[in-house]
Design a protein around this motif. Structure first.
Motif, mmCIF file in Angstrom:
data_model
loop_
_atom_site.group_PDB
_atom_site.id
_atom_site.type_symbol
_atom_site.label_atom_id
_atom_site.label_comp_id
_atom_site.label_asym_id
_atom_site.label_seq_id
_atom_site.Cartn_x
_atom_site.Cartn_y
_atom_site.Cartn_z
ATOM 1 N N VAL A 1 28.213 27.542 11.933
ATOM 2 C CA VAL A 1 29.535 27.903 11.412
ATOM 3 C C VAL A 1 30.536 26.867 11.906
ATOM 4 O O VAL A 1 30.278 26.131 12.869
ATOM 5 C CB VAL A 1 29.970 29.312 11.870
ATOM 6 C CG1 VAL A 1 29.039 30.385 11.334
ATOM 7 C CG2 VAL A 1 30.050 29.390 13.394
ATOM 8 N N GLY A 2 31.670 26.824 11.267
ATOM 9 C CA GLY A 2 32.720 25.901 11.683
ATOM 10 C C GLY A 2 33.637 25.569 10.531
ATOM 11 O O GLY A 2 33.418 25.992 9.388
ATOM 12 N N LYS B 1 28.469 20.170 9.418
ATOM 13 C CA LYS B 1 27.515 21.235 9.736
ATOM 14 C C LYS B 1 26.169 20.997 9.056
ATOM 15 O O LYS B 1 25.110 21.163 9.660
ATOM 16 C CB LYS B 1 28.071 22.600 9.290
ATOM 17 C CG LYS B 1 29.411 22.967 9.894
ATOM 18 C CD LYS B 1 29.817 24.388 9.562
ATOM 19 C CE LYS B 1 29.739 24.742 8.094
ATOM 20 N NZ LYS B 1 30.609 23.889 7.251
ATOM 21 N N PHE C 1 31.635 34.630 9.070
ATOM 22 C CA PHE C 1 31.382 34.439 10.497
ATOM 23 C C PHE C 1 30.599 35.630 11.065
ATOM 24 O O PHE C 1 29.637 35.453 11.837
ATOM 25 C CB PHE C 1 32.713 34.282 11.232
ATOM 26 C CG PHE C 1 32.580 33.975 12.696
ATOM 27 C CD1 PHE C 1 32.323 32.688 13.132
ATOM 28 C CD2 PHE C 1 32.720 34.979 13.646
ATOM 29 C CE1 PHE C 1 32.198 32.407 14.484
ATOM 30 C CE2 PHE C 1 32.596 34.709 14.995
ATOM 31 C CZ PHE C 1 32.341 33.418 15.420
ATOM 32 N N TYR D 1 28.284 26.599 16.689
ATOM 33 C CA TYR D 1 29.668 26.426 16.237
ATOM 34 C C TYR D 1 29.970 24.942 16.238
ATOM 35 O O TYR D 1 29.872 24.265 17.262
ATOM 36 C CB TYR D 1 30.642 27.173 17.141
ATOM 37 C CG TYR D 1 32.086 26.987 16.715
ATOM 38 C CD1 TYR D 1 32.538 27.469 15.495
ATOM 39 C CD2 TYR D 1 32.986 26.302 17.531
ATOM 40 C CE1 TYR D 1 33.849 27.289 15.086
ATOM 41 C CE2 TYR D 1 34.310 26.117 17.138
ATOM 42 C CZ TYR D 1 34.731 26.610 15.914
ATOM 43 O OH TYR D 1 36.028 26.424 15.516
ATOM 44 N N SER E 1 32.484 21.757 15.613
ATOM 45 C CA SER E 1 33.903 21.367 15.546
ATOM 46 C C SER E 1 34.015 19.862 15.763
ATOM 47 O O SER E 1 33.038 19.200 16.128
ATOM 48 C CB SER E 1 34.714 22.119 16.601
ATOM 49 O OG SER E 1 34.371 21.679 17.901
ATOM 50 N N LEU F 1 38.400 29.645 16.479
ATOM 51 C CA LEU F 1 37.382 30.689 16.605
ATOM 52 C C LEU F 1 38.033 32.063 16.655
ATOM 53 O O LEU F 1 37.522 32.977 17.306
ATOM 54 C CB LEU F 1 36.548 30.468 17.883
ATOM 55 C CG LEU F 1 35.232 29.704 17.712
ATOM 56 C CD1 LEU F 1 34.610 29.420 19.065
ATOM 57 C CD2 LEU F 1 34.267 30.491 16.854
ATOM 58 N N TRP G 1 27.854 25.191 21.152
ATOM 59 C CA TRP G 1 29.048 24.514 20.619
ATOM 60 C C TRP G 1 28.701 23.039 20.435
ATOM 61 O O TRP G 1 28.368 22.332 21.391
ATOM 62 C CB TRP G 1 30.228 24.664 21.582
ATOM 63 C CG TRP G 1 31.557 24.304 20.943
ATOM 64 C CD1 TRP G 1 31.821 23.252 20.138
ATOM 65 C CD2 TRP G 1 32.787 25.017 21.078
ATOM 66 N NE1 TRP G 1 33.136 23.240 19.747
ATOM 67 C CE2 TRP G 1 33.760 24.325 20.314
ATOM 68 C CE3 TRP G 1 33.184 26.154 21.775
ATOM 69 C CZ2 TRP G 1 35.086 24.729 20.232
ATOM 70 C CZ3 TRP G 1 34.499 26.570 21.685
ATOM 71 C CH2 TRP G 1 35.440 25.861 20.922
#
Length: 682
Positions: free
Chosen positions: A51-52, A58, A123, A135, A137, A149, A190
Motif C-alpha cells: 500500500v502507499g 509499489k 487500506f 507500506y 513511500s 498513514l 516500511w
C-alpha cells in the motif's frame, strides 16, 4: 509424469496478475475469475500486500517478489495505473508447500479519485487479507509520511474483532482494542524509496530499523498538537506485532525512470539492487502463512472466501467482523470437508463393490482403511469444529454409506448362493419329475445325491457372508420334498422313517445353530468396527484440537511478546501513564491465555462430544441392523409357514410340483451312528 508438488505449482501459477477486487466508481466488488482461481489453491498461502501513495513504485517491488521484470503495471505518467486490488499467485520461492499471493493495491491519495473513504477501505482490506503489509513511500519518514498513514488511525472504525453478541463494550475496553488487533495484524514493512539522506541520528550511524523506530517515537504532552502527532505512531506501534524498514536509493537517473520496466538490471544503481535483493529475501523468509483469528492457517480457497465476505460486507455498508467471518468460513469449509471426506470414503470402497459378494473380513478391512483416510481428509480441511458437529456428520455419513454397502453385499451374497443352489439342484429336480426316487430305496438315492450337492455347494468359493443362512433357508423350504420322498419309500418301515425324520430335524437344528453362531460373530465384528472407528475419530480429533489450541496459544504469545516489548520501550522513555495502560492490556492477555488453557484441560465437554459421535456412528449402522432384522422376521414367517405345512405319513408318490434338493441336515453323521447308508460329510 508430474509429481504432486509440480502439479500443484502449475495449478497455482499465474502468467500475469489479475484483478481481485475491482473499484468501479468507488464501489468495491470481488472479481469472480480471480476468486475461482483462489478456490483451486489447496495449499496454504503467504499473502504480501503493498500500500502507499500513488506513483511511488509499489508495483515494481511486487514484480521483483514475483521474480519478473514486468507484470504489475508500472506506468510512466503521473496517473495511477492500478485500480482496486490486483493479485498475482506464484510458487513460493523458498517453500514448495506454500503459495505466494502478491496483492498490489490502488494508490492512496489519487487526486483523480478524490475519495478518502474509498482509500480507507482499500487500506483496511490490505490489512485484513495479508500476512505481511508493505507500506511504500518516497523521500524520508517525516511527519508528513506518517500522517499519510492516517488510515491506520481509522481501523477501529472499519474492522471489528468480535461480534456484538459475544462481546460487551466493557469487555472490549478491558482487553483493549490494541491487544485484539496485534493478535491477527500482519507484519509491517516500511519501504522508503528514493532515500537520499545519511542514516545518522544524533551524530551516530543507525540501521534502517532504528531509523523507523526513531520516527515512530512518541512525544510527551497532552495538548491536541502532541496527541495528533502521537496518534498514528501509537497505532502503528500497538497494532503491528513486528516492524521492519528498508531504505532504497534512487534506482536510476530521472530521465531513465520512465523506462524502469525495460531497463536491464545492470543499468540500475548497485545500492538499489542490493537493497531490493535484501528486501525480497526478508519477505520470502520472514513472511508467515496468512492466519485468521484463532491462529488457523489460510489456504487459497479460504482466502477466496475471505475476499468475498469482506468485500460484500463493505458493499452493504457494514463493518467487517473477524469473528463472524471466521465462523461463517468455518461453516463453509467444514461442510465441504464433510463432503470431501464422504467422497473419499466412497471412492476407496468403490473397487470392493465390483467384487461383491465378499466375506466380512474383507469388508471390515477395507472399511477401516477408507474410514481412516476419510477422517484424515476431513481433519486436514476442517477447523473450529470444537463441538464435533461436522465430525459427527461425517461419522454418521460414513456409517450410513457402510450400512448401504453391507446391505448390497448381503444381497449379492444371497443372490449368488440362491443361483448356485438352483443350478446345483436342477438335476435332482429333473429326477423328481421323472419319478426316479418313487421306488423302494429312493430315499437313500435321494440322500446320496444331496450329500454330493451340499459338498459341492460348500466347496464353491466366494459365496459371501450369507452362505450358511441361505443354505439353512433352502433346506427348510425343501424339507417338505424330502419328507415326501421319505414317506413314499416302501423299503423303509414306519419306525425307520421316524428315525430319519428325527435326524432331519436334528440336522436343521444344527444348521440353525451354525447360522446363529455366524450371526453372532458378525455382530461382534461390527461392534469392534464401531469401536475402532470411534477410537480413530477420537485420536484424530484430539490431535486436531491440540493443533488448534497450539495455534491460538502461539497467536496470544505473539501478541503478549509484542506488548511486553512495547511496555519496555515506554518505560525507558518515561511514558508512565501509557505504561500503566499497557500493563492492563498485558494482564488481560495473560488472563485470556489462562482461560484458554483451562478450556483445553476441561475434558467433560470433550467426552460429551465424543459420546455424541459414538451415538451417531451407531445410528448410521442402525439402518443396516434394521434391514437385517426385518429380513430375518420375513424369513422366519416363511420358514414357519413351510414347516407347519409339512405332511406326515404320506404314502403316495412325490407331487410333480415339488422340485429341489432334500434337506442335508447332518444326515451322514447321524446315519453313521445308526449304521445307515453313508455319504459325504455335511
Amino acid at each position: 509424469m508430474l509429481s504432486v508438488v509440480q502439479s500443484q505449482a502449475l495449478q497455482k501459477t499465474m502468467d500475469s496478475p489479475i484483478c481481485l477486487i475491482e473499484n468501479v466508481d468507488g464501489v468495491l466488488r470481488p472479481v469472480p475469475d480471480a476468486i475461482d482461481h483462489l478456490m483451486k489453491i489447496r495449499q496454504r498461502v503467504v499473502v504480501v500486500s503493498v500500500v502507499g501513495l500513488y506513483r511511488t513504485g509499489k508495483s515494481y517491488l511486487m514484480n521483483k517478489l514475483a521474480g519478473r521484470k514486468d507484470g504489475f503495471a508500472l506506468g510512466d505518467t503521473i496517473q495511477s495505473k492500478t485500480k482496486g486490488i490486483w493479485m498475482w499467485c506464484v510458487p513460493h520461492p523458498k517453500q514448495a508447500d506454500l503459495t505466494l499471493v502478491l496483492l498490489d493495491t490502488e494508490g492512496l491519495g489519487d487526486v483523480e479519485k478524490g475519495d478518502s473513504k474509498n482509500d480507507a477501505w482499500i487500506f483496511s482490506l490490505a490489512i485484513l487479507l495479508s500476512s505481511t503489509l508493505v507500506y511504500n513511500s518516497r523521500g524520508t519518514i517525516d511527519n508528513q509520511a506518517v500522517e499519510n498513514l492516517q488510515y491506520v488511525t481509522e481501523l477501529t472504525e472499519r474492522i471489528k474483532v468480535k461480534s456484538s453478541s459475544n462481546a460487551s463494550s466493557s469487555e472490549d475496553e478491558e482487553e483493549g482494542v490494541d491487544a485484539q488487533f496485534v493478535q491477527f495484524f500482519p507484519n509491517f514493512v516500511w519501504a522508503v524509496r528514493d532515500f537520499t539522506l545519511q542514516l545518522r541520528i544524533d551524530n551516530r550511524d543507525v540501521t534502517a530499523d532504528q531509523y523507523l523506530e526513531h520516527s515512530l517515537e512518541l512525544k510527551k504532552g497532552t495538548d491536541r498538537r502532541v496527541m495528533n502527532y502521537n496518534l498514528p505512531r501509537a497505532c502503528i506501534r500497538n497494532y503491528f506485532p513486528t516492524r521492519k524498514c528498508f531504505v532504497f536509493q534512487t534506482p536510476a537517473s530521472p530521465e531513465n525512470m520512465v523506462r524502469l520496466e525495460s531497463m536491464d538490471e545492470k543499468e540500475l544503481c548497485q545500492g538499489f539492487r542490493e537493497t531490493t535483493d535484501t528486501f525480497c529475501n526478508y519477505i520470502f523468509q520472514m513472511s508467515r502463512v496468512k492466519t485468521v483469528k484463532g491462529g488457523q492457517g489460510v489456504t487459497g480457497r479460504m482466502l477466496g472466501h475471505l475476499v468475498k465476505m469482506y468485500v460484500e460486507t463493505i458493499a452493504r455498508g457494514e463493518v467487517p467482523c473477524l469473528e463472524n467471518v471466521v465462523l461463517a468460513m468455518a461453516q463453509i469449509e467444514n461442510q465441504a470437508a464433510v463432503e470431501e471426506g464422504l467422497k473419499l470414503y466412497q471412492s476407496c470402497m468403490e473397487p470392493l463393490k465390483t467384487r461383491f459378494p465378499v466375506d466380512m473380513d474383507q469388508m471390515s478391512d477395507q472399511h477401516q482403511r477408507a474410514d481412516q483416510q476419510a477422517t484424515q481428509e476431513f481433519m486436514n480441511r476442517s477447523f473450529k469444529d470444537g463441538n464435533g458437529e461436522f465430525l459427527t456428520m461425517l461419522a454418521n455419513g460414513i456409517a450410513k454409506n457402510y450400512a448401504e454397502l453391507l446391505i448390497q453385499n448381503d444381497d449379492a451374497s444371497e443372490k449368488k448362493c440362491q443361483d448356485l443352489l438352483r443350478d446345483l439342484s436342477t438335476p435332482v429336480s429333473q429326477k423328481i419329475q421323472e419319478g426316479f426316487f418313487a421306488t423302494p430305496g429312493g430315499y437313500e438315492l435321494y440322500c446320496d445325491l444331496h450329500d454330493k450337492l451340499v459338498a459341492q455347494y460348500r466347496s464353491t468359493p466366494n459365496k459371501g457372508i450369507r452362505a450358511e443362512e441361505v443354505l439353512e433357508q433352502f433346506l427348510k423350504e425343501k424339507s417338505v420334498e424330502s419328507n415326501s420322498i421319505l414317506q413314499a419309500d416302501q423299503k423303509l418301515t414306519d419306525s425307520e422313517k421316524m428315525i430319519h425324520e428325527e435326524r432331519e430335524k436334528a440336522g436343521l437344528a444344527e444348521q440353525e445353530v451354525k447360522v446363529e453362531q455366524e450371526k453372532r460373530l458378525q455382530l461382534e465384528r461390527e461392534s469392534e468396527e464401531r469401536e475402532r472407528s470411534y477410537q480413530e475419530s477420537v485420536t484424530q480429533m484430539e490431535a486436531k484440537m491440540e493443533l488448534e489450541a497450539n495455534q491460538m496459544k502461539w497467536e496470544m504469545e505473539r501478541a503478549l511478546e509484542s506488548k511486553l516489548d512495547e511496555q519496555k520501550k515506554l518505560h525507558e522513555r518515561g511514558f508512565l501513564e501509557k505504561e500503566t495502560d499497557m500493563k492492563e492490556e498485558i494482564t488481560a492477555l495473560r488472563q485470556k491465555m489462562e482461560e484458554a488453557k483451562s478450556e483445553r484441560e476441561d475434558k467433560a465437554s470433550y467426552r460429551e462430544m465424543m459420546g455424541t459421535l459414538m451415538h451417531s456412528i451407531g445410528d448410521g449402522l442402525g439402518h443396516y441392523f434394521n434391514y437385517k432384522q426385518a429380513r430375518e422376521k420375513r424369513k422366519a414367517i416363511q420358514s414357519k409357514t413351510l414347516l407347519s405345512s409339512r405332511p406326515r405319513g404320506v404314502k403316495a408318490g412325490v407331487p410333480d410340483t415339488q422340485k429341489g434338493l432334500p434337506n442335508p441336515g447332518t444326515r451322514d453323521q447321524t446315519q453313521a451312528k445308526s449304521g445307515g447308508s453313508s455319504g459325504s460329510e455335511v
